[in-house]
Structure formats: C-alpha cells, structure tokens
Design a protein around this motif. Structure first.
Motif, short mmCIF file in Angstrom:
data_model
loop_
_atom_site.label_atom_id
_atom_site.label_comp_id
_atom_site.label_asym_id
_atom_site.label_seq_id
_atom_site.Cartn_x
_atom_site.Cartn_y
_atom_site.Cartn_z
N ASN A 1 -2.12 16.91 -0.56
CA ASN A 1 -2.77 15.83 0.17
C ASN A 1 -2.23 14.48 -0.26
O ASN A 1 -1.96 13.60 0.54
CB ASN A 1 -4.29 15.87 -0.06
CG ASN A 1 -4.97 16.86 0.85
OD1 ASN A 1 -4.35 17.40 1.77
ND2 ASN A 1 -6.24 17.13 0.60
N GLN A 2 -2.07 14.31 -1.59
CA GLN A 2 -1.60 13.02 -2.10
C GLN A 2 -0.15 12.78 -1.69
O GLN A 2 0.23 11.65 -1.39
CB GLN A 2 -1.73 12.98 -3.62
CG GLN A 2 -3.17 12.88 -4.09
CD GLN A 2 -3.27 12.62 -5.57
OE1 GLN A 2 -2.52 11.82 -6.11
NE2 GLN A 2 -4.19 13.27 -6.23
N SER A 3 0.66 13.82 -1.66
CA SER A 3 2.06 13.62 -1.31
C SER A 3 2.23 13.21 0.14
O SER A 3 3.27 12.70 0.53
CB SER A 3 2.85 14.91 -1.57
OG SER A 3 2.42 15.93 -0.70
N ALA A 4 1.19 13.42 0.95
CA ALA A 4 1.27 13.07 2.36
C ALA A 4 0.45 11.83 2.69
O ALA A 4 0.15 11.58 3.84
CB ALA A 4 0.77 14.24 3.20
N LEU A 5 0.11 11.04 1.67
CA LEU A 5 -0.76 9.90 1.89
C LEU A 5 -0.21 8.91 2.90
O LEU A 5 -0.94 8.26 3.62
CB LEU A 5 -1.03 9.18 0.55
CG LEU A 5 -2.03 9.87 -0.37
CD1 LEU A 5 -2.07 9.15 -1.70
CD2 LEU A 5 -3.40 9.89 0.25
N LYS B 1 -5.05 0.41 5.06
CA LYS B 1 -4.04 0.26 6.11
C LYS B 1 -4.61 0.39 7.51
O LYS B 1 -4.24 -0.35 8.42
CB LYS B 1 -2.93 1.30 5.90
CG LYS B 1 -2.08 1.07 4.65
CD LYS B 1 -0.81 1.86 4.72
CE LYS B 1 0.07 1.36 5.84
NZ LYS B 1 1.31 2.15 5.98
N ASP B 2 -5.51 1.36 7.69
CA ASP B 2 -6.02 1.64 9.03
C ASP B 2 -7.36 0.97 9.32
O ASP B 2 -7.86 1.07 10.44
CB ASP B 2 -6.16 3.15 9.23
CG ASP B 2 -4.85 3.89 9.04
OD1 ASP B 2 -3.79 3.24 9.15
OD2 ASP B 2 -4.88 5.10 8.75
N ARG B 3 -7.94 0.31 8.28
CA ARG B 3 -9.25 -0.32 8.42
C ARG B 3 -10.29 0.68 8.94
O ARG B 3 -11.17 0.35 9.73
CB ARG B 3 -9.19 -1.53 9.36
CG ARG B 3 -8.27 -2.65 8.90
CD ARG B 3 -8.74 -3.25 7.57
NE ARG B 3 -8.17 -4.54 7.31
CZ ARG B 3 -7.05 -4.75 6.61
NH1 ARG B 3 -6.38 -3.70 6.13
NH2 ARG B 3 -6.59 -5.97 6.41
N GLU B 4 -10.19 1.91 8.47
CA GLU B 4 -11.05 2.98 8.95
C GLU B 4 -12.37 2.99 8.18
O GLU B 4 -12.38 2.87 6.95
CB GLU B 4 -10.34 4.32 8.80
CG GLU B 4 -11.14 5.50 9.33
CD GLU B 4 -10.41 6.81 9.15
OE1 GLU B 4 -11.06 7.87 9.29
OE2 GLU B 4 -9.20 6.79 8.86
N ALA C 1 0.81 -1.21 0.00
CA ALA C 1 0.00 0.00 0.00
C ALA C 1 0.85 1.27 0.00
O ALA C 1 0.58 2.20 -0.76
CB ALA C 1 -0.95 0.00 1.19
N ASP C 2 1.87 1.34 0.84
CA ASP C 2 2.68 2.55 0.92
C ASP C 2 3.38 2.84 -0.41
O ASP C 2 3.39 3.97 -0.90
CB ASP C 2 3.72 2.43 2.04
CG ASP C 2 3.11 2.63 3.42
OD1 ASP C 2 2.06 3.29 3.50
OD2 ASP C 2 3.69 2.12 4.40
#
Length: 407
Positions: A393-397, A292-295, A249-250
C-alpha cells in the motif's frame, strides 16, 4: 531451628510470588482499562498539553513561536502544579498525554506534573518532545519520571532537522546539536535499565533540508540509539491544509515508504512493531489523500476524544484550531467535563467540525480519528496481520488508482 528457617523461606517465597502476581495483574488491568477508555462514550482519551511557553530555542518554523517569544508575559498565567493536580483528578482517567511547549523540560517541576496525571488520571502513555539541549535537566527529569511512575510508558522525542552547525543555526542554540547527542547517549543508558522508556526522532521533510535528508537519516542510525525515526511535512500555522509544500508530498511519501520498509526489516518483527507499521501505513496513505486530493476521509473527534490545553489554562479543540478558545479551565473549577457542558462544546463540535467536515493535514489527528471509524479498522487489521500488505500500500502511495474509495 531448621524447620523454622524452612518455614520462613517457604512463606517468604510464597509471599513474593503472590506480590509479583498481584503487581502483574494490577499492571495489565490498568493497561486494559486504559485501552477500553479510548472508546468510553463522552470521555477524552488524549490531551496535548503545552506545559510551558519557555524555551531555550527560537526555531523560525515553530508554529507556537509567538507564545515562545512572549513567554515571560505568559508565565504568570501558567498553570501551577496544584492547579494541574486538580485538573488531573477531575479528568479521572486520561490514557494518553503528549506534552509540548516551548521546551517541556524548561519547566522545572515537569516530573511532578507527569506524576499528577499518572496518579490522578491513571495516565499510561506520555510523549515528551524536546530539542535535547538541556542535557542534565532532561536526563535527571526522565530518571525522576521513570522511578516515580514505574508503570508509565514514556517516549522522549528528539527534534532533529539538520546536522551540526546547520541544526544549531535553525534552532538558534549554540552547541545545541552536540548537547542533544550527549543527551540521547545518556538516555540510551537509561533504556538499558527501563524497558518502558522509548526514544524517537522527529525530522521534518522540507526544502531547507531536502538535499540532506538521507544524510540526516543515516547519521541518526549510526550515532543515536533510538526506537523509531518519524518524518513529517511542516504544516502552516492557522491553515487546515497548506498549499506551500504540496509540491513536496510525492517525494515525501516516496521517501517515507522506503524508510519505513527498511525500518520494518530491521526493527519491526514484534507485535508493537507490527502495530506501528500498520498504523503508519494507513496514516501515510491518508496523508496523500488529504494533502494532495483534499479528500475528506472520516469525522474528526477534536473536543470529544482529544483536546489541546495551553499553558495559561485555556482549551482549544486542537493545535490547528488554536485560535478557537473553548474556555479556561480556571473558570470551570478545573473540570474539563464541566467546561465541555457549560461552554456548549458538543454543539461546537457538531456545527463547526462535523457539519463543516473539518479536514486537516495535522498527522496526529488521523491517528486518533481512525480509532472511531470502522472502515479504517479493516485497513489497519490487514496491515497488522499481513505487514507485506502495508508495504505494498505504501509503495503505491503516489498512485491514486490503488485507493479503494469504499474504505
């Protein structure tokens, strides 16, 4: 005589102008009504239709592989054109339709199927994914669709997961890669005459092609005339959120934000590009939060705003919940809204989707559900009005601290 000719010329010009104005008003009214329909209470706005299980490929990663392998047994139950016409008529309006399969272009009457929804359901947007190997069939059918449905926005999606022999091997189609390139090049000629035709490329991001992903992207840019290349993570059949590729994912999100930033610079300066860029920014951000966070981010509107139809006439809430059969359209006089009422679909939606906070990584679902979630509208608006904000925002995903949980 001269006066008569002048009068005819004036009358003809006036009639032509009026006809042009009428056609434009009619077209934009259809677009506007289709957009408004997305928020029309109780009506479905998008359908995913597995139009056939027949396919010339045997991709091991296909989540519909069992039906594809058994397509000959399924074909007698495949919805016939006249049945599809009944379904389309009773839907009344269906703005967006995505075909799937199998290989959609393996269905010989596909242009007639599209026209049925265009005429009877006033469908404005159609997306057709394809492996691209059936060149003459695809090009001919695309031409037929464009000429018989002149106001339709048609998107053809080519699936490219590897290059050359590796692509042929993964799909079990000898010469498939070269055939796909030939198809894409011939469609690029059509794009020069039909502005409502768009070409996309879908590429998975997975361990088998991870080391070659940059080469795949660069090859496509150099050799194919397309509008957009989309990347995605494979999802596991029958699983809401897969653990098997979470470790990717990362890397995926880092790759995709750089890719989209470059595409924005090269292609995205118009309003359509801004809209796609803004939606993608939110979708990719949500992908990290879900994967990743299952949010749990927002309610899902499967069965209410979007639904999945299979080739045999059975409806499922979505592709992820494919084993849940809501009912067969043949048993409800080809009327989805009758099926929805008599099969107590609304109760199913509340108890099995809303109350359980059904949450999945299928990237098509968040893109629809965000339309009905006011907090997300603000995030989309920020990206639409200020594309650089979307890039930030995308660069800090990969950094959870940047996510404002109140959104």
């Amino acid at each position: 005589m001269l006066a008569a000719r002048a009068a005819c010329w004036v009358l003809g010009t006036f009639t032509g102008v009026l006809q042009f104005i009428f056609n434009r008003v009619h077209f934009y009214s259809k677009v506007l009504l289709s957009i408004l329909h997305f928020w029309w209470p109780g009506r479905v706005s998008k359908m995913f239709y597995f139009v056939t299980s027949k396919c010339n490929a045997r991709c091991e990663f296909c989540f519909n592989l069992e039906n594809v392998v058994n397509w000959k047994q399924r074909q007698p139950q495949e919805l016939k054109l006249e049945e599809i016409q009944k379904l389309a008529k009773k839907l009344k309006r269906l703005p967006y339709l995505t075909f799937s399969g199998g290989e959609p272009f393996a269905r010989t009457d596909l242009p007639d199927v599209v026209k049925a929804f265009y005429d009877q359901s006033k469908t404005m947007w159609v997306t057709i994914p394809t492996n691209g190997a059936l060149t003459n069939n695809i090009v001919g059918n695309v031409f037929d669709i464009l000429t018989s449905c002149p106001d339709l926005f048609l998107t053809i999606q080519f699936s490219i997961d590897s290059l050359h022999e590796a692509h042929d091997e993964s799909r079990k189609i000898k010469g498939g890669f070269e055939a796909m390139l030939k198809t894409a090049n011939r469609l690029s000629t059509l794009r020069g005459h039909y502005q409502n035709l768009r070409v996309q490329i879908n590429t998975p991001y997975d361990t088998f092609n991870l080391n070659d992903i940059d080469n795949i992207r660069d090859f496509c840019k150099s050799n194919i005339d397309f509008d957009q290349q989309l990347f995605y993570l494979f999802r596991e059949d029958g699983t809401l959120i897969s653990d098997k590729n979470t470790h990717l994912a990362d890397g995926f999100l880092d790759f995709i934000q750089k890719h989209d930033a470059n595409e924005w610079k090269e292609r995205g300066r118009n309003l359509w590009g801004r809209a796609i860029h803004a939606l993608q920014g939110v979708t990719y951000e949500d992908t990290r939060r879900i994967k990743k966070d299952r949010e749990y981010i927002r309610p899902c509107y499967a069965t209410q705003k979007f639904v999945t139809l299979y080739d045999d006439g059975s409806f499922a809430p979505c592709e992820v919940l494919s084993t849940t059969v809501l009912g067969n359209i043949r048993e409800f006089d080809f009327d989805y809204y009758q099926l929805k009422k008599e099969a107590t679909v609304n109760q199913y939606h509340k108890k099995q989707i809303i109350d359980t906070k059904c949450n999945c990584e299928w990237m098509c679902a968040p893109a629809i559900n965000m339309l009905y979630h006011p907090p997300t509208w603000y995030r989309i608006a920020k990206g639409l009005l200020n594309p650089s904000h979307s890039n930030k925002n995308q660069s800090a995903l990969g950094k959870p601290s940047v996510i404002n949980e109140s959104d």
